[in-house]
Design a protein around this motif. Sequence first.
Motif, PDB file in Angstrom:
ATOM      1  N   THR A 110     -10.928  13.279  -6.943  1.00 15.30           N
ATOM      2  CA  THR A 110     -10.466  12.163  -6.118  1.00 15.30           C
ATOM      3  C   THR A 110      -9.291  11.470  -6.811  1.00 15.30           C
ATOM      4  N   THR A 111      -8.241  11.227  -6.050  1.00 12.08           N
ATOM      5  CA  THR A 111      -7.039  10.618  -6.619  1.00 12.08           C
ATOM      6  C   THR A 111      -6.798   9.228  -6.037  1.00 12.08           C
ATOM      7  N   ALA A 112      -6.061   8.420  -6.781  1.00 15.37           N
ATOM      8  CA  ALA A 112      -5.703   7.082  -6.328  1.00 15.37           C
ATOM      9  C   ALA A 112      -4.370   6.701  -6.961  1.00 15.37           C
ATOM     10  N   TYR A 113      -3.616   5.849  -6.239  1.00 15.96           N
ATOM     11  CA  TYR A 113      -2.279   5.456  -6.696  1.00 15.96           C
ATOM     12  C   TYR A 113      -2.051   3.963  -6.442  1.00 15.96           C
ATOM     13  N   VAL A 114      -1.248   3.366  -7.290  1.00 18.51           N
ATOM     14  CA  VAL A 114      -0.778   2.018  -7.018  1.00 18.51           C
ATOM     15  C   VAL A 114       0.195   2.110  -5.853  1.00 18.51           C
ATOM     16  N   ALA A 115       0.268   1.064  -5.057  1.00 21.79           N
ATOM     17  CA  ALA A 115       1.054   1.101  -3.820  1.00 21.79           C
ATOM     18  C   ALA A 115       2.526   1.449  -4.064  1.00 21.79           C
ATOM     19  N   SER A 116       3.069   0.996  -5.172  1.00 19.60           N
ATOM     20  CA  SER A 116       4.502   1.165  -5.422  1.00 19.60           C
ATOM     21  C   SER A 116       4.919   2.616  -5.673  1.00 19.60           C
ATOM     22  N   VAL A 117       3.946   3.505  -5.935  1.00 23.15           N
ATOM     23  CA  VAL A 117       4.298   4.904  -6.206  1.00 23.15           C
ATOM     24  C   VAL A 117       3.743   5.864  -5.167  1.00 23.15           C
ATOM     25  N   LYS A 118       2.962   5.373  -4.225  1.00 25.42           N
ATOM     26  CA  LYS A 118       2.392   6.241  -3.186  1.00 25.42           C
ATOM     27  C   LYS A 118       3.486   6.965  -2.436  1.00 25.42           C
ATOM     28  N   GLY A 119       3.281   8.273  -2.273  1.00 21.94           N
ATOM     29  CA  GLY A 119       4.273   9.079  -1.579  1.00 21.94           C
ATOM     30  C   GLY A 119       5.371   9.599  -2.485  1.00 21.94           C
ATOM     31  N   ARG A 120       5.445   9.096  -3.705  1.00 23.18           N
ATOM     32  CA  ARG A 120       6.482   9.557  -4.654  1.00 23.18           C
ATOM     33  C   ARG A 120       5.871  10.261  -5.866  1.00 23.18           C
ATOM     34  N   PHE A 121       4.713   9.796  -6.312  1.00 24.23           N
ATOM     35  CA  PHE A 121       4.050  10.378  -7.487  1.00 24.23           C
ATOM     36  C   PHE A 121       2.829  11.169  -7.022  1.00 24.23           C
ATOM     37  N   THR A 122       2.529  12.246  -7.740  1.00 24.42           N
ATOM     38  CA  THR A 122       1.352  13.051  -7.444  1.00 24.42           C
ATOM     39  C   THR A 122       0.632  13.391  -8.740  1.00 24.42           C
TER      40      THR A 122
END
Length: 116
Positions: free
Chosen positions: A56-68
Motif C-alpha cells: 500500500t502506497t501513500a503520498y503527500v499532496a504536493s507530490v501526488k501524480g509526480r512521484f512514485t
Amino acid sequence: QVRPVESGGGLVQPGGSLRLSCTAPGFTSNSCGMAWYRQAAGKQREWVSSISTTGTTAYVASVKGRFTISRDAAKDTVYLQLNSLKPEDTAMYSCKTTGAIWCNDWGQGTQVTVSS
C-alpha cells in the motif's frame, strides 16, 4: 538494526526526473515498510511517501501524480521515482523503516537539487 542507505540524488533542471533508491538489507524479512522524508534548508522535515509491507502506497499532496514509490523485495530496496521536478522539491531526501516497533532506522540521506 538495519540502517538504510540512499542513493540517486543529484542536480536536475526543473521538469526533470530522478530515481532515488533506498537499500536496507533485511528490512523485508523483518516485516518493515519504508517511508521517504525530505528536509529543505531552513525547514522542518516533511513526510513524502510510504509503502507498507502489503504494498500500500501513500503520498503527500504536493507530490501526488509526480512521484512514485515502489519496492523490490528481492533486493531489499525501495525506489522513489521523481518526475516533473520543481525547485521547491529541492531537499535532502531520507528513508526510514516503518511499521513494526523495531522498524525505526534512518538513512543518512541523498541531496536533490532542482535548479536551472
